[in-house]
Design an enzyme around this catalytic site. Structure first.
Site, short mmCIF file in Angstrom:
data_model
loop_
_atom_site.label_atom_id
_atom_site.label_comp_id
_atom_site.label_asym_id
_atom_site.label_seq_id
_atom_site.Cartn_x
_atom_site.Cartn_y
_atom_site.Cartn_z
CG ASP A 140 21.22 30.49 -83.69
OD1 ASP A 140 20.55 31.41 -84.16
OD2 ASP A 140 20.81 29.70 -82.83
CB ILE A 142 20.29 28.63 -78.90
CG1 ILE A 142 20.16 28.08 -80.32
CG2 ILE A 142 19.18 29.60 -78.56
CD1 ILE A 142 19.04 27.08 -80.48
CE LYS A 143 22.17 25.65 -83.14
NZ LYS A 143 21.99 26.10 -84.48
CG ASN A 144 27.97 23.56 -77.95
OD1 ASN A 144 26.81 23.52 -77.56
ND2 ASN A 144 28.71 22.46 -78.09
CB ILE A 145 30.88 29.58 -78.96
CG1 ILE A 145 31.27 29.26 -80.40
CG2 ILE A 145 31.71 28.80 -77.96
CD1 ILE A 145 32.68 29.77 -80.74
#
Ligand SMILES: *Cc1c(COP(=O)(O)O)cnc(C)c1O
Length: 333
Positions: A140, A142-145
């Site tokens: 998604d 906003i996640k780390n990637i």
């Protein structure tokens, strides 16, 4: 590692469902009435994935230091119908995962890790996703990637793999493999419910670029910001920090606990300086859809009044972070 069950799970009962329409999560033996142990302190996506598969999420407490599933509390909630346990690697931390796994092994439960926060992290020298039963990542925005939207499921169980791979393209048997080999067949079979949850080439292209940037840029920046927060905030006696400054964790968020009922005051002070904060999360057992009369989780409910998530993302600058820290310090004076 191959997961060995003491309960009779049949591939025919596996269910694949989305996390937010794109991320499949597999629940073994998911039949109406099956119960899944899960921490209440998680994003509603975790709960929705379980209920979408026809199973019942059973909200559990978290360990207060790490905000990860409390295996002792989960043990109390085991019944004949418990089929799986879903630990969430909160903020990227695996917490008491080894104990959760022992609990699962002893009781024949499937372990489905919600690793939406934990991409790139590791435990005991092993990458998250490389040692579990079924591990779900989110890509998604906003996640780390990110791949724009999307996610990935990692497992070493061949039956789960086959089920997930077929399900993502309307359960047309072996369709993905055949299409890529240029041998798509018009004489196909469908044996179970399927979905349109495959990743598009456009999303995959974004994800591949992110993957390349991750080790070089995104991971070290997140880790540096977390360790700068820890360095400066650890001395404030009204704050409790989560153990997010170790090299194993690639923190997705930076939640702290503000004690003495001062969370909202700190939050308002930050807002006055134009600094946005978050609260991860409203416990799921308090939501109308999952609420049960007379049910409470005291540890989780207390945490919900204390948790405050400070800004943490790779484009946050050092001076912006210094400003956040200054405002927190001043608000707690
Ligand atoms: C983001 C998130 C999800 C859902 O991931 P999607 O890719 O948005 O479906 C699930 N669990 C947690 C804890 C999350 O933060």
């Amino acid at each position: 590692m191959r997961w060995i069950s003491t309960k009779p799970f049949s591939g025919a009962h596996f269910a694949v469902m989305p996390w937010d329409l794109v991320e499949p999560c597999v629940l073994a033996g998911s039949r109406p009435g099956d119960e899944v142990l899960v921490q209440s302190l998680t994003y509603v996506g975790t709960f929705q994935a379980i209920s979408a598969a026809g199973a019942t999420p059973v909200p559990c407490e978290v360990d207060v230091e790490t905000c990860t599933l409390d295996p002792d509390d989960a043990r109390q909630r085991l019944t004949e119908r418990t089929a799986a346990v879903v630990p969430v690697h909160y903020a990227g931390c695996t917490g008491r995962f080894d104990e959760v796994r022992e609990l699962a092994c002893a009781n024949g439960l499937r372990v489905i890790e919600d690793a939406a926060h934990a991409f790139g992290g590791s435990q005991g020298g092993k990458r998250i996703g490389s040692f579990g039963d079924v591990t779900c990542f989110s890509f998604d925005g906003i996640k780390n990637i990110t791949s724009g939207e999307g996610g990935a499921l990692v497992t070493d169980d061949a039956a789960v793999t086959e089920y997930a791979v077929d399900s993502r393209l309307l359960a047309v048997g072996r369709d993905t493999q055949q299409r890529f080999a240029g041998t798509r067949s018009w004489d196909f079979d469908v044996r179970h419910q399927g979905y349109r949850y495959h990743m598009s080439d456009v999303m995959a292209a974004i994800g591949r670029v992110q993957l390349a940037r991750f080790e070089r840029e995104l991971k070290p920046r997140r880790q540096l910001l977390a360790s700068r927060y820890a360095e400066r905030l650890q001395y404030l006696k009204e704050l409790r920090l989560l153990p997010l400054n170790c090299p194993n964790v690639v923190p997705h968020i930076y939640p702290v606990r503000v004690l003495d009922g001062r969370r909202d005051a700190v939050r308002q002070a930050l807002a006055r300086h134009g600094i946005e904060t978050g609260i991860h999360y409203k416990p799921n057992h308090l939501l109308t859809y999952y609420r049960k009369e007379g049910f409470s989780l005291p540890v989780t409910e207390a945490l919900y009044t204390e948790l405050l998530t400070l800004p943490l993302h790779p484009s946050l600058t050092d001076s912006e972070q210094d400003e956040v820290i200054r405002v927190v310090e001043t608000a707690l004076q």
